[in-house]
Design a protein around this motif. Sequence first.
Motif, PDB file in Angstrom:
ATOM      1  N   SER A   1       0.871  -1.167   0.000  1.00  0.00           N
ATOM      2  CA  SER A   1       0.000   0.000   0.000  1.00  0.00           C
ATOM      3  C   SER A   1       0.912   1.221   0.000  1.00  0.00           C
ATOM      4  O   SER A   1       1.370   1.666   1.051  1.00  0.00           O
ATOM      5  N   ALA A   2       1.193   1.706  -1.197  1.00  0.00           N
ATOM      6  CA  ALA A   2       2.251   2.712  -1.369  1.00  0.00           C
ATOM      7  C   ALA A   2       1.984   3.974  -0.555  1.00  0.00           C
ATOM      8  O   ALA A   2       0.833   4.446  -0.457  1.00  0.00           O
ATOM      9  N   THR A   3       3.055   4.514  -0.005  1.00  0.00           N
ATOM     10  CA  THR A   3       2.988   5.788   0.724  1.00  0.00           C
ATOM     11  C   THR A   3       3.983   6.766   0.104  1.00  0.00           C
ATOM     12  O   THR A   3       4.932   6.356  -0.582  1.00  0.00           O
ATOM     13  N   ARG A   4       3.773   8.034   0.345  1.00  0.00           N
ATOM     14  CA  ARG A   4       4.655   9.054  -0.241  1.00  0.00           C
ATOM     15  C   ARG A   4       6.102   8.863   0.209  1.00  0.00           C
ATOM     16  O   ARG A   4       7.043   9.177  -0.536  1.00  0.00           O
ATOM     17  N   SER A   5       6.295   8.340   1.406  1.00  0.00           N
ATOM     18  CA  SER A   5       7.660   8.142   1.903  1.00  0.00           C
ATOM     19  C   SER A   5       8.402   7.042   1.140  1.00  0.00           C
ATOM     20  O   SER A   5       9.620   6.886   1.294  1.00  0.00           O
ATOM     21  N   GLN A   6       7.664   6.316   0.321  1.00  0.00           N
ATOM     22  CA  GLN A   6       8.309   5.271  -0.492  1.00  0.00           C
ATOM     23  C   GLN A   6       8.721   5.791  -1.872  1.00  0.00           C
ATOM     24  O   GLN A   6       9.238   5.028  -2.690  1.00  0.00           O
ATOM     25  N   THR A   7       8.503   7.056  -2.104  1.00  0.00           N
ATOM     26  CA  THR A   7       9.058   7.685  -3.303  1.00  0.00           C
ATOM     27  C   THR A   7      10.578   7.606  -3.216  1.00  0.00           C
ATOM     28  O   THR A   7      11.177   8.074  -2.245  1.00  0.00           O
ATOM     29  N   SER A   8      11.180   6.986  -4.228  1.00  0.00           N
ATOM     30  CA  SER A   8      12.615   6.718  -4.134  1.00  0.00           C
ATOM     31  C   SER A   8      13.098   6.132  -5.460  1.00  0.00           C
ATOM     32  O   SER A   8      12.309   5.876  -6.370  1.00  0.00           O
ATOM     33  N   VAL A   9      14.386   5.903  -5.530  1.00  0.00           N
ATOM     34  CA  VAL A   9      14.951   5.107  -6.616  1.00  0.00           C
ATOM     35  C   VAL A   9      15.295   3.743  -6.034  1.00  0.00           C
ATOM     36  O   VAL A   9      16.000   3.658  -5.022  1.00  0.00           O
ATOM     37  N   TYR A  10      14.811   2.703  -6.676  1.00  0.00           N
ATOM     38  CA  TYR A  10      15.000   1.346  -6.179  1.00  0.00           C
ATOM     39  C   TYR A  10      15.985   0.607  -7.084  1.00  0.00           C
ATOM     40  O   TYR A  10      15.846   0.601  -8.299  1.00  0.00           O
ATOM     41  N   PHE A  11      16.971  -0.008  -6.443  1.00  0.00           N
ATOM     42  CA  PHE A  11      17.956  -0.796  -7.175  1.00  0.00           C
ATOM     43  C   PHE A  11      17.881  -2.247  -6.731  1.00  0.00           C
ATOM     44  O   PHE A  11      17.859  -2.549  -5.535  1.00  0.00           O
ATOM     45  N   CYS A  12      17.885  -3.105  -7.708  1.00  0.00           N
ATOM     46  CA  CYS A  12      18.032  -4.523  -7.473  1.00  0.00           C
ATOM     47  C   CYS A  12      19.480  -4.892  -7.768  1.00  0.00           C
ATOM     48  O   CYS A  12      20.121  -4.284  -8.642  1.00  0.00           O
ATOM     49  N   ALA A  13      20.028  -5.862  -7.045  1.00  0.00           N
ATOM     50  CA  ALA A  13      21.404  -6.291  -7.273  1.00  0.00           C
ATOM     51  C   ALA A  13      21.510  -7.789  -7.069  1.00  0.00           C
ATOM     52  O   ALA A  13      20.732  -8.390  -6.319  1.00  0.00           O
ATOM     53  N   SER A  14      22.468  -8.388  -7.742  1.00  0.00           N
ATOM     54  CA  SER A  14      22.840  -9.769  -7.456  1.00  0.00           C
ATOM     55  C   SER A  14      24.349  -9.793  -7.276  1.00  0.00           C
ATOM     56  O   SER A  14      25.035  -8.854  -7.693  1.00  0.00           O
ATOM     57  N   ARG A  15      24.876 -10.816  -6.649  1.00  0.00           N
ATOM     58  CA  ARG A  15      26.300 -10.784  -6.374  1.00  0.00           C
ATOM     59  C   ARG A  15      26.967 -12.131  -6.555  1.00  0.00           C
ATOM     60  O   ARG A  15      26.349 -13.188  -6.433  1.00  0.00           O
ATOM     61  N   THR A  16      28.252 -12.037  -6.845  1.00  0.00           N
ATOM     62  CA  THR A  16      29.145 -13.182  -6.805  1.00  0.00           C
ATOM     63  C   THR A  16      29.891 -13.101  -5.486  1.00  0.00           C
ATOM     64  O   THR A  16      29.526 -12.305  -4.612  1.00  0.00           O
ATOM     65  N   ASP A  17      30.970 -13.851  -5.349  1.00  0.00           N
ATOM     66  CA  ASP A  17      31.775 -13.753  -4.130  1.00  0.00           C
ATOM     67  C   ASP A  17      32.519 -12.434  -4.021  1.00  0.00           C
ATOM     68  O   ASP A  17      32.931 -12.029  -2.935  1.00  0.00           O
ATOM     69  N   THR A  18      32.726 -11.777  -5.154  1.00  0.00           N
ATOM     70  CA  THR A  18      33.623 -10.621  -5.134  1.00  0.00           C
ATOM     71  C   THR A  18      32.938  -9.294  -5.430  1.00  0.00           C
ATOM     72  O   THR A  18      33.467  -8.256  -5.062  1.00  0.00           O
ATOM     73  N   GLU A  19      31.826  -9.289  -6.091  1.00  0.00           N
ATOM     74  CA  GLU A  19      31.202  -8.010  -6.362  1.00  0.00           C
ATOM     75  C   GLU A  19      29.706  -8.159  -6.574  1.00  0.00           C
ATOM     76  O   GLU A  19      29.210  -9.243  -6.849  1.00  0.00           O
ATOM     77  N   ALA A  20      29.022  -7.020  -6.445  1.00  0.00           N
ATOM     78  CA  ALA A  20      27.594  -6.971  -6.707  1.00  0.00           C
ATOM     79  C   ALA A  20      27.357  -6.257  -8.024  1.00  0.00           C
ATOM     80  O   ALA A  20      28.083  -5.345  -8.391  1.00  0.00           O
ATOM     81  N   PHE A  21      26.352  -6.688  -8.739  1.00  0.00           N
ATOM     82  CA  PHE A  21      25.959  -6.092 -10.008  1.00  0.00           C
ATOM     83  C   PHE A  21      24.572  -5.492  -9.830  1.00  0.00           C
ATOM     84  O   PHE A  21      23.672  -6.167  -9.334  1.00  0.00           O
ATOM     85  N   PHE A  22      24.434  -4.261 -10.259  1.00  0.00           N
ATOM     86  CA  PHE A  22      23.194  -3.545 -10.043  1.00  0.00           C
ATOM     87  C   PHE A  22      22.382  -3.424 -11.326  1.00  0.00           C
ATOM     88  O   PHE A  22      22.940  -3.257 -12.417  1.00  0.00           O
ATOM     89  N   GLY A  23      21.079  -3.466 -11.167  1.00  0.00           N
ATOM     90  CA  GLY A  23      20.196  -3.099 -12.253  1.00  0.00           C
ATOM     91  C   GLY A  23      20.215  -1.591 -12.453  1.00  0.00           C
ATOM     92  O   GLY A  23      20.847  -0.857 -11.686  1.00  0.00           O
ATOM     93  N   GLN A  24      19.520  -1.134 -13.476  1.00  0.00           N
ATOM     94  CA  GLN A  24      19.546   0.282 -13.822  1.00  0.00           C
ATOM     95  C   GLN A  24      18.666   1.138 -12.924  1.00  0.00           C
ATOM     96  O   GLN A  24      18.697   2.355 -13.004  1.00  0.00           O
ATOM     97  N   GLY A  25      17.897   0.515 -12.079  1.00  0.00           N
ATOM     98  CA  GLY A  25      17.086   1.273 -11.136  1.00  0.00           C
ATOM     99  C   GLY A  25      15.674   1.518 -11.634  1.00  0.00           C
ATOM    100  O   GLY A  25      15.409   1.570 -12.840  1.00  0.00           O
ATOM    101  N   THR A  26      14.773   1.667 -10.678  1.00  0.00           N
ATOM    102  CA  THR A  26      13.387   2.058 -10.951  1.00  0.00           C
ATOM    103  C   THR A  26      13.112   3.306 -10.138  1.00  0.00           C
ATOM    104  O   THR A  26      13.265   3.299  -8.918  1.00  0.00           O
TER     105      THR A  26
END
Lengths: 110, 110
Positions: free
Chosen positions: A80-105
Amino acid sequence: DAGITQSPRYKITETGRQVTLMCHQTWSHSYMFWYRQDLGHGLRLIYYSAAADITDKGEVPDGYVVSRSKTENFPLTLESATRSQTSVYFCASRTDTEAFFGQGTRLTVV
Amino acid sequence: EDKVVQSPLSLVVHEGDTVTLNCSYEVTNFRSLLWYKQEKKAPTFLFMLTSSGIEKKSGRLSSILDKKELSSILNITATQTGDSAIYLCAPTSGTYKYIFGTGTRLKVLA
């Protein structure tokens, strides 16, 4: 295409609506993450997942729900979205050494 | 509670200058520290540091970890306008949980 993709890239929704942000990765990484990025707060962890059907809360989980029925997908739902949830959201996955990010929503709740 | 502090918060320099960005951390079960560069989109990986005192270099960028002081620095020599970005450090808590700082915003003027 290989990589991690998020959809949609931009979303405007109204207060009280349910919204789902999608995240898909092609590498079969076990670990996946959802972050939100706000001015002055940097990247804050919402939820993470160590494998399919294993999820856990991060720093700021309230108001969000995740699922991980398949390794490659990790959707984030705002129940149930609220104004405080206005933001940029990033998804990421990782290997043992680094995380890879999506382009954001970029999500705006009006 | 896990804590990451980056300094300075922002920095404006001229092309050719050398900059040093700082990251201090207090995290439980520290494993490694990662540096990311974020321009107008997703963060991109720069370095992963696990051992104290061993410098990692990539072109004009270098970084070093001091586990005794719970800190890391990122140096950029001969800065260029393309270095303008937000630089994020992220120590890991446990095996998979990244804790991001708020970042240092660097602007390089021509």
